[in-house]
Write an enzyme that holds these catalytic residues in place. Structure first.
Site: not given
Length: 367
Positions: A164, A189, A214, A239, A263
């Site tokens: 992250k 991310d 991301e 995402d 997802k």
């Protein structure tokens, strides 16, 4: 044909082994709603609401999902005779968004459908892999702590590493990790924490040869991501921006990304996940399966989904023991040498542990 007799909602709370920290959220206790759907023949299928308790990832929460399930979605499903799980998209078409609530019911239908077909969920979805590669996520912390954690995961054989980042912790952080792991399959991310004003900071990350960055920009954006991707050598992965196959189509046409994260909860279920997978495959856009700090029930759905052919990048699917003292499925989901075996048993291929559900259950609602 599937005719639903009852749907049981289990509200559970589990404590993560260690807090999960990103630029937009901090999770210690994880609320979930488990969905058990039972048909008139007594066969059960399982799904899970993967929303969080607060709307930091999407607008949905556990509370809003419970309302949608109890008062709107389950009554709609119980009036139908279902031949195939794809029908749920039509059944739910007049209910806007609320994709995580919809996905939990659709996942239960897919599990039930596969069981009644005497197929594994992976086979029912069209998957052709017997094992999938596993990646891990490392939350924001100090560089020494993050590199120590990565070292442990390297020893365990994980195939891809996601860290992250935020505008306050990015270049120095990635540089510190790269100094110790120059050849690590590494991605970052950003969880929508940047804007186009940060182009120079994001361009500076090109030097570290990341697999992807991301979701650097706003969660609902595909236009500015296209502008950013033109400036970056590093692939952008979308995402939160992709919640339907139409979003995916538009992002591909605009050139907003070179990778997509799928997802099932975010996009409304396995049927829409398959549509996005197929679209990306036709346009040579690789995909991978993201994680939502799920229990083993959703993790089993993700394993089945990731068995589809265009899931060519290791996803956020790892051992249950990374998150929970005890998981809700047996056998426990394990990563061995960076890979997870795709179950061949009927449905999700795991036994749901009712004793563990009872231990962590706050309430039960039968509809």
């Amino acid at each position: 044909m599937i005719k639903i007799k009852s749907v049981t909602l289990y509200h559970i709370t589990q404590t993560l082994k260690s807090p999960f920290i990103s630029s937009i959220g901090h999770v210690t206790d994880r609320d979930s709603i488990l969905v058990e759907m039972t048909d008139v023949d007594g066969v059960s299928g399982w799904g899970e609401v993967v929303a969080f308790s607060t709307p930091w990832y999407t607008e949905e929460t556990i509370a809003t999902s419970f309302h949608l399930l109890k008062d709107i979605l389950i009554p709609l499903v119980k009036t139908e005779s279902i031949i195939h799980p794809d029908q749920l998209q039509s059944i739910f078409k007049h209910v806007k968004r609320n994709f995580m609530a919809k996905a939990s019911l659709e996942g239960a239908v897919w599990d039930l459908f596969a069981k009644k077909q005497n197929k594994s969920l992976a086979h029912a979805l069209g998957g052709d892999k017997t094992e999938i590669e596993s990646g891990v996520v490392v939350g924001i912390s100090s560089i020494p702590k993050m590199t120590e954690q990565i070292s442990q995961y390297v020893e365990e054989g994980y195939k891809r590493f996601k860290v992250k980042i935020s505008p306050h912790q990015d270049i120095e952080l990635i540089e510190g990790i790269r100094r110790k792991f120059p050849n690590l399959p590494l991605m970052a991310d950003a969880n929508s924490s940047y804007s186009l004003k940060d182009i120079d900071r994001l361009k500076a990350l090109d030097q570290f040869e990341l697999m992807m960055i991301e979701q650097p920009l706003a969660a609902d954006d595909i236009v500015d991501h296209a502008k950013l991707q033109q400036k970056l050598a590093t692939p952008i992965c979308l995402d939160e921006s992709i919640v339907t196959s139409e979003d995916a189509r538009k992002a591909i046409e605009l050139g907003s990304c070179r990778v997509m994260n799928i997802k099932p909860g975010r996009v409304g279920g396995l049927t829409e996940s398959k549509k996005i997978h197929d679209l990306c495959k036709n346009h040579h856009i690789p995909v991978w399966c993201g994680g939502m700090l799920e229990t083993g029930i959703s993790r089993a759905h993700n394993i089945a989904l990731a068995s589809l052919s265009n899931f060519t990048i290791p996803g956020d699917i790892s051992s249950s023991s990374r998150y929970w003292d005890e998981d809700l499925v047996f056998p426990e989901i394990k990563t061995v040498n960076g890979k997870i075996t795709v179950p061949s048993g009927n449905g999700i291929g795991f036994e749901v542990r009712r004793d563990v559900i009872e231990k962590y259950c706050d309430s039960v609602t039968i509809i």
